[in-house]
Design an enzyme around this catalytic site. Structure first.
Site: not given
Length: 272
Positions: A2-3, A111
């Site tokens: 995600p950007e 993560r």
DNA sequence: CGTATCCTGACC
DNA sequence: GGTCAGGATACG
């Protein structure tokens, strides 16, 4: 993944399939999430309908029919998936929300750094964000924010109260576009440089939106990020890397000088 | 301000 | 085994 462009796409993607649906059950699948959301709050989702999905910068709100909202932030590696309750849960599934129509919304995050929260009516994470790079007031606000910062410009760009939605990749890319050294003191930038930076931020975000797919290092859309040791696309100088505030930055040591000034006769303006 | 921290997985 | 990763925040 995600950007900002990925978050925008993720929100758009789930919007179609979850808005208007009723939640019939929710589960947290990772201890880190269970530590921050109580079982009682999770249980309270049952029977609520999702009325819309709001997104600003990297924050998403699944707004419920009782005025509360599920606040999601993907951090470094989150994403949404839609499947059905009978499907096997992917290893990276961190939360599951079952909907009345037989579909299931999954928060995926290998993560496990993504966050979820259930917010009462009237509380919004959007309130803490700085200006959107595409808003009318952005250029002036960016100039004001940078002028009062003491440290280097790159970490300042990552501060979400300075520029909402700018992440590590696009900060590096925008600084390259604007020919600004990531180490340059934020307050040292001329008004013209700040204008160039504001425009560059919009440009790289726009490019990210247009590129559709996830970008990876080595992809043409990125000029410097992840390209240490490769030639600068503009001048051929070897791209360098340095760490600032714990984050990697990639830049061209030649195009991105602290100040592009020559001490010959007159000051030469940035042109090529 | 920078640094450590939360996590897991990929890669050297 | 160590390092690194697209983020944010608590802390010194």
């Amino acid at each position: 993944m995600p950007e900002l462009p990925e978050v925008e796409r993720a929100a758009r993607r789930i919007r179609r399939s979850i808005v208007g649906r009723e939640i019939i059950g929710a589960r947290l699948l990772h201890p880190a999430l269970k530590r921050t959301v109580t079982p009682r709050a999770v249980a309270s989702l049952r029977g609520r309908r999702i009325v819309r999905v709001d997104q600003r910068a990297k924050h998403q709100l699944l707004v419920l029919d009782d005025g509360r909202a599920i606040h999601a932030h993907f951090r470094m590696a989150g994403d949404w998936a839609i499947d059905t309750p009978d499907a096997a849960l992917p290893r990276s599934a961190r939360a599951a929300i079952e909907l009345h129509d037989g579909s299931r919304l999954l928060l995926l995050d290998p993560r496990a750094l993504s966050t979820l929260a259930i917010l009462p009516q009237g509380v919004s994470p959007f309130d803490d964000l700085g200006p959107d790079p595409f808003s009318a007031e952005f250029d002036a606000a960016l100039a004001a924010a940078l002028a009062r910062r003491r440290g280097p410009v790159k970490p300042a760009l990552l501060d979400q109260s300075v520029a909402a939605g700018v992440g590590n990749i696009y900060a590096a890319e925008a600084l390259w576009e604007a020919r600004i050294d990531p180490r340059a003191p934020a307050s040292s930038l001329s008004p013209a440089r700040v204008r160039a930076l504001a425009a560059a931020i919009r440009e790289v975000l726009q490019r990210g939106r247009a590129s559709g797919r996830r970008y990876r290092e080595g992809q043409a859309a990125l000029r410097v990020y992840g390209r240490e040791g490769e030639p600068c696309p503009r001048c051929g100088t070897t791209i360098a890397r340095l760490a600032q505030a714990g984050r990697s930055t990639f830049y061209c040591p030649r195009c991105q000088r602290p100040t592009v000034r020559r001490t010959r006769k007159t000051t030469v303006r940035g042109g090529r």
